[in-house]
Design an enzyme around this catalytic site. Structure first.
Site, PDB file in Angstrom:
ATOM      1  N   GLN A 104     189.776  47.669  44.380  1.00  0.00           N
ATOM      2  CA  GLN A 104     189.376  48.821  45.168  1.00  0.00           C
ATOM      3  C   GLN A 104     190.455  49.267  46.148  1.00  0.00           C
ATOM      4  O   GLN A 104     190.231  50.182  46.946  1.00  0.00           O
ATOM      5  CB  GLN A 104     188.083  48.501  45.917  1.00  0.00           C
ATOM      6  CG  GLN A 104     186.905  48.257  45.002  1.00  0.00           C
ATOM      7  CD  GLN A 104     185.678  47.759  45.748  1.00  0.00           C
ATOM      8  OE1 GLN A 104     185.548  47.928  46.956  1.00  0.00           O
ATOM      9  NE2 GLN A 104     184.755  47.134  45.025  1.00  0.00           N
ATOM     10  N   HIS A 170     186.167  46.116  49.168  1.00  0.00           N
ATOM     11  CA  HIS A 170     185.567  46.471  50.459  1.00  0.00           C
ATOM     12  C   HIS A 170     186.594  46.613  51.589  1.00  0.00           C
ATOM     13  O   HIS A 170     186.430  46.049  52.667  1.00  0.00           O
ATOM     14  CB  HIS A 170     184.510  45.440  50.856  1.00  0.00           C
ATOM     15  CG  HIS A 170     183.327  45.414  49.948  1.00  0.00           C
ATOM     16  ND1 HIS A 170     182.168  44.739  50.240  1.00  0.00           N
ATOM     17  CD2 HIS A 170     183.105  45.971  48.727  1.00  0.00           C
ATOM     18  CE1 HIS A 170     181.295  44.880  49.250  1.00  0.00           C
ATOM     19  NE2 HIS A 170     181.857  45.633  48.313  1.00  0.00           N
ATOM     20  N   GLU A 262     173.273  52.930  52.789  1.00  0.00           N
ATOM     21  CA  GLU A 262     172.788  53.325  54.114  1.00  0.00           C
ATOM     22  C   GLU A 262     173.532  54.528  54.677  1.00  0.00           C
ATOM     23  O   GLU A 262     174.729  54.697  54.452  1.00  0.00           O
ATOM     24  CB  GLU A 262     172.979  52.174  55.115  1.00  0.00           C
ATOM     25  CG  GLU A 262     172.214  50.919  54.801  1.00  0.00           C
ATOM     26  CD  GLU A 262     172.419  49.823  55.829  1.00  0.00           C
ATOM     27  OE1 GLU A 262     171.781  48.769  55.686  1.00  0.00           O
ATOM     28  OE2 GLU A 262     173.215  50.020  56.800  1.00  0.00           O
ATOM     29  N   TYR A 272     174.396  46.222  63.183  1.00  0.00           N
ATOM     30  CA  TYR A 272     173.710  46.888  62.087  1.00  0.00           C
ATOM     31  C   TYR A 272     173.228  45.929  60.996  1.00  0.00           C
ATOM     32  O   TYR A 272     172.738  46.364  59.971  1.00  0.00           O
ATOM     33  CB  TYR A 272     174.587  48.015  61.544  1.00  0.00           C
ATOM     34  CG  TYR A 272     174.632  49.165  62.528  1.00  0.00           C
ATOM     35  CD1 TYR A 272     173.834  50.281  62.369  1.00  0.00           C
ATOM     36  CD2 TYR A 272     175.444  49.092  63.660  1.00  0.00           C
ATOM     37  CE1 TYR A 272     173.836  51.311  63.298  1.00  0.00           C
ATOM     38  CE2 TYR A 272     175.447  50.111  64.604  1.00  0.00           C
ATOM     39  CZ  TYR A 272     174.649  51.214  64.419  1.00  0.00           C
ATOM     40  OH  TYR A 272     174.645  52.224  65.357  1.00  0.00           O
ATOM     41  N   TYR A 283     173.793  40.320  44.669  1.00  0.00           N
ATOM     42  CA  TYR A 283     173.979  40.567  43.248  1.00  0.00           C
ATOM     43  C   TYR A 283     173.510  39.413  42.372  1.00  0.00           C
ATOM     44  O   TYR A 283     173.172  39.608  41.206  1.00  0.00           O
ATOM     45  CB  TYR A 283     175.450  40.885  42.947  1.00  0.00           C
ATOM     46  CG  TYR A 283     175.834  42.302  43.262  1.00  0.00           C
ATOM     47  CD1 TYR A 283     175.338  43.359  42.500  1.00  0.00           C
ATOM     48  CD2 TYR A 283     176.692  42.599  44.303  1.00  0.00           C
ATOM     49  CE1 TYR A 283     175.681  44.670  42.780  1.00  0.00           C
ATOM     50  CE2 TYR A 283     177.043  43.901  44.596  1.00  0.00           C
ATOM     51  CZ  TYR A 283     176.541  44.941  43.833  1.00  0.00           C
ATOM     52  OH  TYR A 283     176.881  46.239  44.123  1.00  0.00           O
TER      53      TYR A 283
END
Length: 389
Positions: A104, A170, A262, A272, A283
């Site tokens: 990513q 991420h 979200e 949060y 997962y």
């Protein structure tokens, strides 16, 4: 149940559709874990916009408009392009440092500095390798043009996530400036390691507040409690959208695990919840307690399960679609959609989900109020959306 850090190794291998990994063309169908949610816009008269292709790119990630309606577009592999308003001319921007584009990672967000018309400064983010592994880095350069060429001069590293860790997922790396132009907000994902989102010493899994020169300027209350001095809010997962509305509220969207995407209203010093709570599950099938079980932790304003796999985020302020002024627009990756969230002050509810037929990585508002979206992956198109009729 909170995931132990040891499980991060296994989770790193699960860079699933919901985590936004860029596919090769053609885009794959959504996985079972990323079933698109129902599409209100499609069932109530179809999409209210017409679509025109402007340009094509190789795995584009982000874009921003210059004052003259030209665009800067980043590509995952590490290229930044200066694109004419009509999309016909794409000029490579020299001076971009080498990035780590595995998984990513890559060249990520690009945002003009406050006062760009005078200072020509451009802020951008990228994943890089360094001591301890890899991480997201915030940089700034000055856009210079001469003889049909373009370059970022005086590129300076302003801030890097801490710690650098193993893995390719991420990173997050979204950038937003406060309405007064005095601060920069920067997202650091938890790198599929779970626990860093709650670690006060790490910047991973956090929204950060920095000065324009990249100096930590986090929430004073958290700093007094021993948090890294850049931390503004914490307990986040993979934060791929960040934007202020015209009232000064800061909105953020992030990918949940298996479910639980979200939209959050970001408030200083708040937790949060991830990975303590989530409206999704791990997962591997293990349960994560829902947000409602911990009212002491900040709950999302909107969540999706099944997921949309949110990409970029904007607050719409234009006149082309007056019925949507003040609402949020989100690019949908596995859901292959453009998602609208209806905003009323500091409250938000689900709006439309418009099918786009391709993974949508980025959404922006053009100078004319049109919506622009970038398709994900090789051959990803820049599309301009204007009202029908």
């Amino acid at each position: 149940m909170r995931a132990p850090l040891a499980l991060a190794v296994a989770a790193t291998a699960l860079i699933a559709c919901n985590d936004g990994a860029a596919p090769s063309a053609p885009s794959p169908a959504p996985s079972q874990n990323a079933t698109p949610t129902p599409t209100p816009g499609a069932t109530s008269g179809g999409v209210p916009f017409q679509t025109a292709a402007v340009a094509t790119f190789d795995a584009p990630w982000a874009m921003t408009f210059l004052p003259d309606a030209r665009m800067l577009v980043t590509q995952k592999a590490g290229q930044m392009l200066l694109v004419s308003a009509d999309g016909k001319t794409k000029t490579p921007v020299a001076g971009i440092p080498a990035v780590d584009g595995a998984g990513q990672g890559g060249l990520m967000d690009v945002v003009l500095a406050p006062g760009f018309a005078q200072n020509r400064q451009v802020y951008f983010s990228a994943s890089m390798a360094g001591s301890g592994g890899k991480g997201v880095v915030l940089m700034r350069g000055t856009l210079a043009e001469s003889g049909g060429s373009a370059k970022l001069d005086n590129v300076t590293e302003l801030f890097r996530a801490t710690p650098f860790v193993s893995g390719d997922g991420h990173y997050s790396g979204r950038i937003a400036f406060s309405p007064d132009g005095q601060y920069l907000f920067f997202t650091n994902g938890e790198r599929q390691k779970f626990d860093p989102a709650q670690d006060p010493k790490a910047t991973l899994g956090k929204v950060l507040r920095l000065t324009l020169d990249g100096k930590p300027a986090g929430d004073p209350g958290l700093t007094q409690k021993g948090f890294h001095p850049a931390v503004w809010s914490y307990g986040h997962r993979n934060l791929l959208g960040l934007a202020f509305d015209q009232s000064g509220n800061l909105w953020e969207q992030e990918m949940g695990p298996k479910g639980g995407d979200e939209v959050n209203l970001i408030l200083p010093g708040r937790n949060y919840g991830y990975p303590i709570v989530s409206d999704g599950d791990h997962y591997d099938g293990r349960d994560i307690p829902d947000h409602k079980t911990r009212p002491d932790l900040e709950a999302p304003k909107v969540s999706w399960n099944p997921v949309i796999s949110p990409g970029g985020l904007i607050v719409y302020t234009g006149n082309a679609f007056p019925q949507w002024k003040g609402d949020l627009f989100i690019g949908g990756l596995s859901s292959e959609s453009l998602v609208r969230v209806d905003v009323n002050g500091t409250s938000a509810t689900k709006g439309d989900q418009f099918p786009m037929g391709r993974r949508i990585r980025e959404v922006e508002q053009g100078p004319d109020g049109a919506l622009y979206v970038l398709e994900d992956g090789e051959g990803g198109r820049l599309l301009k959306l204007t009202p029908k009729g």
